[in-house]
Design a protein around this motif. Structure first.
Motif, mmCIF file in Angstrom:
data_model
loop_
_atom_site.group_PDB
_atom_site.id
_atom_site.type_symbol
_atom_site.label_atom_id
_atom_site.label_comp_id
_atom_site.label_asym_id
_atom_site.label_seq_id
_atom_site.Cartn_x
_atom_site.Cartn_y
_atom_site.Cartn_z
ATOM 1 N N GLN A 283 -6.676 -0.978 12.314
ATOM 2 C CA GLN A 283 -7.839 -0.824 11.442
ATOM 3 C C GLN A 283 -8.913 0.028 12.112
ATOM 4 O O GLN A 283 -9.569 0.844 11.447
ATOM 5 N N ALA A 284 -9.078 -0.112 13.426
ATOM 6 C CA ALA A 284 -10.074 0.690 14.136
ATOM 7 C C ALA A 284 -9.752 2.178 14.051
ATOM 8 O O ALA A 284 -10.657 3.023 14.078
ATOM 9 N N ALA A 285 -8.456 2.505 13.932
ATOM 10 C CA ALA A 285 -8.029 3.902 13.823
ATOM 11 C C ALA A 285 -8.093 4.423 12.395
ATOM 12 O O ALA A 285 -7.762 5.585 12.140
ATOM 13 N N GLY A 286 -8.498 3.564 11.459
ATOM 14 C CA GLY A 286 -8.582 3.977 10.063
ATOM 15 C C GLY A 286 -7.347 3.654 9.253
ATOM 16 O O GLY A 286 -7.227 4.075 8.103
ATOM 17 N N GLY A 287 -6.421 2.893 9.867
ATOM 18 C CA GLY A 287 -5.200 2.528 9.168
ATOM 19 C C GLY A 287 -5.310 1.196 8.456
ATOM 20 O O GLY A 287 -6.282 0.454 8.620
ATOM 21 N N ASP A 288 -4.301 0.891 7.683
ATOM 22 C CA ASP A 288 -4.218 -0.360 6.934
ATOM 23 C C ASP A 288 -3.164 -1.237 7.612
ATOM 24 O O ASP A 288 -1.967 -0.925 7.556
ATOM 25 N N PRO A 289 -3.560 -2.322 8.278
ATOM 26 C CA PRO A 289 -2.582 -3.155 8.971
ATOM 27 C C PRO A 289 -1.467 -3.667 8.065
ATOM 28 O O PRO A 289 -0.314 -3.764 8.496
ATOM 29 N N ILE A 290 -1.797 -3.986 6.820
ATOM 30 C CA ILE A 290 -0.780 -4.497 5.893
ATOM 31 C C ILE A 290 0.259 -3.417 5.608
ATOM 32 O O ILE A 290 1.469 -3.665 5.650
ATOM 33 N N ALA A 291 -0.198 -2.207 5.348
ATOM 34 C CA ALA A 291 0.723 -1.106 5.079
ATOM 35 C C ALA A 291 1.602 -0.811 6.283
ATOM 36 O O ALA A 291 2.798 -0.516 6.127
ATOM 37 N N TRP A 292 1.043 -0.920 7.476
ATOM 38 C CA TRP A 292 1.839 -0.635 8.677
ATOM 39 C C TRP A 292 2.837 -1.737 8.976
ATOM 40 O O TRP A 292 3.936 -1.479 9.465
ATOM 41 N N LEU A 293 2.491 -2.965 8.682
ATOM 42 C CA LEU A 293 3.478 -4.042 8.814
ATOM 43 C C LEU A 293 4.637 -3.817 7.858
ATOM 44 O O LEU A 293 5.801 -4.039 8.216
ATOM 45 N N ASP A 294 4.335 -3.360 6.650
ATOM 46 C CA ASP A 294 5.402 -3.042 5.696
ATOM 47 C C ASP A 294 6.221 -1.844 6.161
ATOM 48 O O ASP A 294 7.452 -1.835 6.070
ATOM 49 N N LYS A 295 5.544 -0.818 6.666
ATOM 50 C CA LYS A 295 6.233 0.408 7.079
ATOM 51 C C LYS A 295 7.165 0.150 8.262
ATOM 52 O O LYS A 295 8.254 0.735 8.347
ATOM 53 N N LEU A 296 6.756 -0.729 9.171
ATOM 54 C CA LEU A 296 7.556 -1.029 10.364
ATOM 55 C C LEU A 296 8.326 -2.343 10.210
ATOM 56 O O LEU A 296 8.674 -2.983 11.200
ATOM 57 N N SER A 297 8.593 -2.719 8.997
ATOM 58 C CA SER A 297 9.267 -3.990 8.729
ATOM 59 C C SER A 297 10.553 -4.117 9.547
ATOM 60 O O SER A 297 11.369 -3.194 9.607
ATOM 61 N N GLY A 298 10.688 -5.267 10.191
ATOM 62 C CA GLY A 298 11.853 -5.518 11.012
ATOM 63 C C GLY A 298 11.715 -5.058 12.447
ATOM 64 O O GLY A 298 12.544 -5.411 13.296
ATOM 65 N N ARG A 299 10.656 -4.290 12.738
ATOM 66 C CA ARG A 299 10.460 -3.778 14.092
ATOM 67 C C ARG A 299 9.205 -4.330 14.752
ATOM 68 O O ARG A 299 8.805 -3.878 15.827
ATOM 69 N N THR A 300 8.574 -5.318 14.112
ATOM 70 C CA THR A 300 7.356 -5.913 14.670
ATOM 71 C C THR A 300 7.532 -7.420 14.806
ATOM 72 O O THR A 300 6.884 -8.198 14.103
ATOM 73 N N PRO A 301 8.413 -7.857 15.720
ATOM 74 C CA PRO A 301 8.550 -9.305 15.900
ATOM 75 C C PRO A 301 7.302 -9.945 16.492
ATOM 76 O O PRO A 301 7.120 -11.160 16.403
ATOM 77 N N TYR A 302 6.418 -9.109 17.056
ATOM 78 C CA TYR A 302 5.182 -9.598 17.659
ATOM 79 C C TYR A 302 4.014 -8.821 17.057
ATOM 80 O O TYR A 302 4.114 -7.622 16.806
ATOM 81 N N VAL A 303 2.913 -9.516 16.819
ATOM 82 C CA VAL A 303 1.669 -8.842 16.445
ATOM 83 C C VAL A 303 0.544 -9.409 17.290
ATOM 84 O O VAL A 303 0.616 -10.547 17.781
ATOM 85 N N HIS A 304 -0.474 -8.600 17.480
ATOM 86 C CA HIS A 304 -1.720 -9.061 18.094
ATOM 87 C C HIS A 304 -2.759 -9.219 17.003
ATOM 88 O O HIS A 304 -2.930 -8.320 16.157
ATOM 89 N N LEU A 305 -3.445 -10.348 17.029
ATOM 90 C CA LEU A 305 -4.456 -10.654 16.024
ATOM 91 C C LEU A 305 -5.811 -10.850 16.681
ATOM 92 O O LEU A 305 -5.962 -11.692 17.565
ATOM 93 N N LYS A 306 -6.759 -10.046 16.285
ATOM 94 C CA LYS A 306 -8.172 -10.299 16.542
ATOM 95 C C LYS A 306 -8.927 -9.700 15.387
ATOM 96 O O LYS A 306 -8.466 -8.740 14.761
ATOM 97 N N ASP A 307 -10.041 -10.266 15.080
ATOM 98 C CA ASP A 307 -10.792 -9.831 13.908
ATOM 99 C C ASP A 307 -11.797 -8.753 14.304
ATOM 100 O O ASP A 307 -12.098 -8.569 15.500
ATOM 101 N N MET A 308 -12.275 -8.037 13.308
ATOM 102 C CA MET A 308 -13.268 -6.989 13.522
ATOM 103 C C MET A 308 -14.511 -7.298 12.702
ATOM 104 O O MET A 308 -14.456 -7.403 11.485
ATOM 105 N N ALA A 309 -15.638 -7.427 13.412
ATOM 106 C CA ALA A 309 -16.922 -7.624 12.758
ATOM 107 C C ALA A 309 -17.660 -6.286 12.690
ATOM 108 O O ALA A 309 -17.166 -5.259 13.167
ATOM 109 N N TYR A 310 -18.835 -6.298 12.113
ATOM 110 C CA TYR A 310 -19.630 -5.080 11.969
ATOM 111 C C TYR A 310 -19.802 -4.385 13.325
ATOM 112 O O TYR A 310 -20.037 -5.046 14.347
ATOM 113 N N GLY A 311 -19.669 -3.050 13.324
ATOM 114 C CA GLY A 311 -19.810 -2.285 14.548
ATOM 115 C C GLY A 311 -18.556 -2.257 15.396
ATOM 116 O O GLY A 311 -18.626 -1.957 16.574
#
Length: 244
Positions: free
Chosen positions: A161-189
């Motif tokens: 998301q910081a790069a301007g991408g959509d995490p949901i779309a990228w999870l779909d695009k890389l389906s089957g190749r992301t057995p691991y994800v990193h999760l942290k939220d982004m607040a203002y700024g």
């Protein structure tokens, strides 16, 4: 999908093995059952195996020096098997400087050896992987240059998301190749925040994780801005536990 803790969040509390041991106990006390070992002091593989058993934890992924992966893949595989970890992670690589072909030449042979030993090689993105050349992001080019039997991705949803991408779309695009994800939220700024306390669409992200075969959702907060990182990890865990 299991919820885990990326120990890079608490790296300042893992600078020696005594503190590392205490940190693992604190992580287990929050309720986490899995961890990623990253940013810690040096440790003996059998020591880590014992500490994980003692605290009822499993290490499912590491980040270790990329040169060690490339140069000593059989040693890396043996060490990871000692503490029961099935994935070796590259936490950072200047992919723009390397180029995707250069990256594949350097790490492809190691990836194949790790696969033969029953381990995965997984690459963790930041934002630079979303630079586009010839109409394609570097991340897309990496996925094309190394096949799904060679390279997996630890998709960091914050950095997407910081790069301007959509995490949901990228999870779909890389389906089957992301057995691991990193999760942290982004607040203002672009401020990093515990999951559920920022402005990212984590309902949609977690649904995408579930439908795309994510096995381990690992909470990582690189910067807690003076707050106790264990408290931040607990806040994320409390938000995520119903999705496990």
């Amino acid at each position: 999908m299991q919820i885990g803790a990326q120990l890079y969040t608490v790296r300042d509390f893992c600078k020696n093995t005594a503190d590392f041991s205490e940190t693992l106990q604190k992580i287990a006390d929050i309720g986490y059952k899995t961890v990623q070992v990253s940013g810690t002091c040096d440790y003996a593989p059998d020591w880590l195996a014992q500490q994980l058993r003692k605290n009822g934890l499993r290490c499912v992924l590491t980040h270790i020096p990329p040169d060690k992966i490339a140069d000593l893949p059989e040693t890396v595989a043996a060490e990871h098997k000692t503490f029961g970890c099935g994935a070796v992670g590259i936490g950072y690589c200047d992919i723009e400087a390397w180029g995707t072909e250069g990256f594949a030449a350097r790490f492809g042979p190691a990836a194949r050896i790790l696969r033969e030993k029953g381990l995965r090689l997984s690459y963790h993105n930041h934002d630079k992987e979303f630079i586009k050349t010839d109409g394609k992001t570097l991340l897309e080019q990496m996925a094309q240059t190394m096949g799904p039997d060679e390279l997996f991705f630890t998709l960091d949803t914050y950095w997407v998301q910081a790069a301007g991408g959509d995490p949901i779309a990228w999870l779909d695009k890389l389906s089957g190749r992301t057995p691991y994800v990193h999760l942290k939220d982004m607040a203002y700024g672009r401020k990093m925040a515990p999951v559920g306390q920022g402005n990212m669409n984590f309902t949609g992200i977690l649904e995408a994780c579930l439908r795309n075969g994510v096995e381990y959702a690992l909470v990582e907060q690189d910067d807690c801005y003076g707050e106790d990182p264990f408290v931040c990890l607990r806040r994320s865990f409390d938000y995520l536990k119903d999705f496990a």
